[in-house]
Design an enzyme around this catalytic site. Structure first.
Site, PDB file in Angstrom:
ATOM      1  CE  LYS A  22      -1.766   2.063   4.172  1.00 31.65           C
ATOM      2  NZ  LYS A  22      -1.313   2.939   3.932  1.00 31.65           N
ATOM      3  CG  ASN A  23       2.140   2.663   3.652  1.00 32.75           C
ATOM      4  OD1 ASN A  23       1.423   3.241   3.614  1.00 32.75           O
ATOM      5  ND2 ASN A  23       3.271   2.913   4.707  1.00 32.75           N
ATOM      6  CB  CYS A 116      -5.203  11.077  11.512  1.00 35.07           C
ATOM      7  SG  CYS A 116      -3.556  10.361  11.522  1.00 35.07           S
ATOM      8  NE  ARG A 121       0.307  10.657  10.427  1.00 32.67           N
ATOM      9  CZ  ARG A 121      -0.722   9.451   9.403  1.00 32.67           C
ATOM     10  NH1 ARG A 121      -1.086   8.494  10.135  1.00 32.67           N
ATOM     11  NH2 ARG A 121       0.287   8.844   8.989  1.00 32.67           N
ATOM     12  CG  ASP A 304       2.905   1.310  10.072  1.00 29.47           C
ATOM     13  OD1 ASP A 304       2.779   2.903  10.313  1.00 29.47           O
ATOM     14  OD2 ASP A 304       2.855   2.277   8.257  1.00 29.47           O
ATOM     15  NE  ARG A 396      -7.384   4.133   5.580  1.00 25.69           N
ATOM     16  CZ  ARG A 396      -6.618   5.086   6.330  1.00 25.69           C
ATOM     17  NH1 ARG A 396      -6.855   4.291   7.365  1.00 25.69           N
ATOM     18  NH2 ARG A 396      -4.755   4.750   5.466  1.00 25.69           N
TER      19      ARG A 396
HETATM   20  C1  UD1 Z   1       4.134   7.164   6.659  1.00 27.29           C
HETATM   21  C2  UD1 Z   1       3.275   5.642   5.922  1.00 27.29           C
HETATM   22  C3  UD1 Z   1       2.512   5.462   7.666  1.00 27.29           C
HETATM   23  C4  UD1 Z   1       3.749   5.437   8.675  1.00 27.29           C
HETATM   24  C5  UD1 Z   1       5.122   6.753   8.794  1.00 27.29           C
HETATM   25  C6  UD1 Z   1       5.804   6.328   9.662  1.00 27.29           C
HETATM   26  C7  UD1 Z   1       2.422   6.064   4.076  1.00 27.29           C
HETATM   27  C8  UD1 Z   1       1.472   6.099   3.110  1.00 27.29           C
HETATM   28  N1  UD1 Z   1       2.238   6.584   5.450  1.00 27.29           N
HETATM   29  O1  UD1 Z   1       3.274   8.039   7.287  1.00 27.29           O
HETATM   30  O2  UD1 Z   1       1.981   3.957   7.289  1.00 27.29           O
HETATM   31  O3  UD1 Z   1       3.060   4.854  10.307  1.00 27.29           O
HETATM   32  O4  UD1 Z   1       5.078   6.883   7.249  1.00 27.29           O
HETATM   33  O5  UD1 Z   1       6.187   5.757   9.321  1.00 27.29           O
HETATM   34  O6  UD1 Z   1       3.530   5.585   3.519  1.00 27.29           O
HETATM   35  N2  UD1 Z   1       5.891  14.993  10.348  1.00 27.29           N
HETATM   36  C9  UD1 Z   1       5.902  16.628  10.583  1.00 27.29           C
HETATM   37  N3  UD1 Z   1       5.502  17.337   9.600  1.00 27.29           N
HETATM   38  C10 UD1 Z   1       5.560  16.968   8.181  1.00 27.29           C
HETATM   39  C11 UD1 Z   1       5.694  15.883   8.061  1.00 27.29           C
HETATM   40  C12 UD1 Z   1       6.155  14.781   9.323  1.00 27.29           C
HETATM   41  O7  UD1 Z   1       6.281  17.239  11.734  1.00 27.29           O
HETATM   42  O8  UD1 Z   1       6.014  18.259   7.374  1.00 27.29           O
HETATM   43  C13 UD1 Z   1       5.756  14.099  11.416  1.00 27.29           C
HETATM   44  C14 UD1 Z   1       5.461  13.347  12.019  1.00 27.29           C
HETATM   45  O9  UD1 Z   1       3.347  13.862  12.453  1.00 27.29           O
HETATM   46  C15 UD1 Z   1       5.052  12.190  12.325  1.00 27.29           C
HETATM   47  C16 UD1 Z   1       6.694  12.316  12.302  1.00 27.29           C
HETATM   48  O10 UD1 Z   1       7.203  13.182  11.046  1.00 27.29           O
HETATM   49  O11 UD1 Z   1       5.675  12.072  14.351  1.00 27.29           O
HETATM   50  C17 UD1 Z   1       6.998  11.072  11.150  1.00 27.29           C
HETATM   51  O12 UD1 Z   1       5.956  10.753   9.678  1.00 27.29           O
HETATM   52  P1  UD1 Z   1       5.465  10.196   8.637  1.00 27.29           P
HETATM   53  O13 UD1 Z   1       7.580   9.883   8.456  1.00 27.29           O
HETATM   54  O14 UD1 Z   1       5.725  11.764   7.626  1.00 27.29           O
HETATM   55  O15 UD1 Z   1       4.559   9.880   8.449  1.00 27.29           O
HETATM   56  P2  UD1 Z   1       3.848   9.635   6.906  1.00 27.29           P
HETATM   57  O16 UD1 Z   1       4.626   9.929   5.730  1.00 27.29           O
HETATM   58  O17 UD1 Z   1       2.640  10.605   6.735  1.00 27.29           O
END
Ligand code: UD1
Length: 416
Positions: A22-23, A116, A121, A304, A396
């Site tokens: 999925k990711n 969420c 996030r 995850d 999902r």
């Molecule tokens: C992706 C994965 C999700 C997984 C996560 C962490 C997908 C579609 N989803 O989510 O399944 O749990 O990586 O491995 O690939 N953050 C900020 N600012 C930003 C971006 C991130 O503060 O602009 C923080 C987030 O709140 C979180 C951390 O960074 O605490 C890591 O998040 P991130 O790696 O961005 O998660 P996703 O990419 O949303």
């Protein structure tokens, strides 16, 4: 709304095939926005999140052909670079259209995803990166609005490791003028899979899978064909499920090399695991030993898989400490696991779990995708019936979950 009824106590045995990730599929499908030629993707999992993303792309004017797990996208007629709130709110990964739209169209209007169940996030790093590449970015009325002529290559250093942030910026940089360097980049295998797809489309990328990715911008990308990598989280989930039931399973079409941390923990718990080039065989003891863990970016233990391992620790011999360092609110499953008789104490981002001899079936509520998976695992080992409500979360992210579990001998039934 569908529910899942599980009659616990069956030992999982047999063989199932792992689906596409999925990711990896979500960012890779968005990559098709970067060019005006058809791109064909194989091994695309049939999941609610993929349906949502394809509906969003169709709304923007992308032509879609889908036959089983093969999807061809043609963004030649991309007309409307907008991702509305109604679609983004159901799937945060919709933010992955931002980078490609900014690069290809010079403009985009993408709803902020909002928080969420597992935390706030934010997407500030995605925005900061695009600004550093010369885009004008405003956040107005809940939308991120981007305007840029041609993005310019830049040196980007993210404040934290962000998976979709790295992916968005890497996609944007493919069409930028000059070289972009992303430092503190996410090293997740899905980032590498996306880079491989972009490379097949003509992008010039090196270093994906390391903390520094270099992208030399090109004027345009072209059509290509790409196979989505196997889902390492789905793989890990079925390994956990088999492990708690004392089972023996073989998962085929997967990639053990992307699961070192998970396989290491299952081995520590007492499982015997054999990895072949495209399959993993697990044989579990009658009772597992509790394992401590701490989530962190790849290659460390994935957030995850945290919920699934909490379910495992709930019935293991001994006590374990689980630390969640990625998301601030990712223990929602603990309360539901307690309803099944688990002994869990939460203190901030740390959970102390004491294994119990057995869990008892009950009605529980799924709160997010991986939390739901942990309830399924607990239900498989609990005495009697467990009814899991709100399983749309599972739909999902897990392709044919009930059918795959049934193929391994679980007594599961989807209740409409
Ligand atoms: C992706 C994965 C999700 C997984 C996560 C962490 C997908 C579609 N989803 O989510 O399944 O749990 O990586 O491995 O690939 N953050 C900020 N600012 C930003 C971006 C991130 O503060 O602009 C923080 C987030 O709140 C979180 C951390 O960074 O605490 C890591 O998040 P991130 O790696 O961005 O998660 P996703 O990419 O949303």
């Amino acid at each position: 709304m569908d529910k899942l009824l599980i009659e616990g106590g069956q030992c999982l045995t047999g063989e199932i095939a792992v689906s596409g990730a999925k990711n990896a599929a979500l960012p890779i499908l968005c990559a098709a926005l970067l060019c005006a030629e058809p791109v064909t993707f194989t091994n695309v999992p049939q999941l609610k999140d993929v349906d949502t993303l394809l509906a969003l792309l169709a709304r923007m004017g992308v032509k879609i052909e889908r036959e089983g797990s093969t999807v061809t996208l043609d963004a030649a007629g991309l007309t409307d670079p907008v991702a509305p709130y109604e679609m983004v709110k159901t799937m945060r990964a919709s933010i992955l259209v931002l980078g490609p739209l900014a690069a290809r169209c010079g403009q985009a209007s993408v709803s902020l995803p909002g928080g969420c169940a597992i935390g706030a996030r934010p997407v500030d790093q995605h925005i900061k990166g695009l600004q550093a590449m010369g885009a004008a970015v405003d956040v107005e009325h809940g939308y991120v609005r981007v305007n840029a002529s041609r993005l310019k290559g830049a040196r980007l250093v993210t404040d934290m490791v962000t998976v979709t942030g790295t992916e968005n910026l890497m996609m944007a940089a493919c069409l930028a003028d000059g070289e972009t360097i992303i430092e503190n980049a996410a090293c997740e295998p899905e980032v590498v899979d996306l880079a491989n797809c972009l490379t097949a489309m003509g992008a010039k990328i090196s270093g994906a899978g390391s903390e520094m990715i270099r992208i030399e911008g090109v004027p345009r990308l072209h059509g290509a064909r790409h196979r989505i990598m196997p889902d390492r989280i789905e793989t890990g989930t079925y390994l956990c499920a088999a492990a708690v039931t004392g089972g023996q399973v073989r998962l085929i079409g997967t990639q053990a090399s992307s699961l070192d941390a998970v396989i290491g923990k299952l081995t520590e718990a007492g499982c015997v695991i054999r990895c072949d080039p495209d399959s993993i065989h697990l044989s579990a003891p009658r009772r597992l030993s509790a394992v401590n863990l701490r989530t962190a970016p790849y290659p460390a233990f994935p957030t995850d898989m945290q919920a699934q391992f909490m379910a495992l620790d709930c019935v293991a011999n001994g006590a374990a400490t689980i630390r969640e360092t990625i998301f601030e609110n990712r223990f929602m499953h603990a309360i539901e696991l307690q309803r099944l008789g688990a002994d869990i104490h939460i203190d901030g981002n740390t959970a102390m779990v004491r294994g119990v001899e057995r869990l008892q079936g009950a009605t529980v509520m799924a709160t997010d995708l991986r939390a739901s998976a942990s309830l399924v695992i607990a239900g498989l080992v609990a005495e009697g019936a467990t009814m899991i409500e709100r399983i749309y979360h599972l739909d999902r992210g897990y392709e044919c979950l009930d059918a795959k579990l049934a193929a391994l001998g679980a007594r599961v039934q989807r209740v409409k």
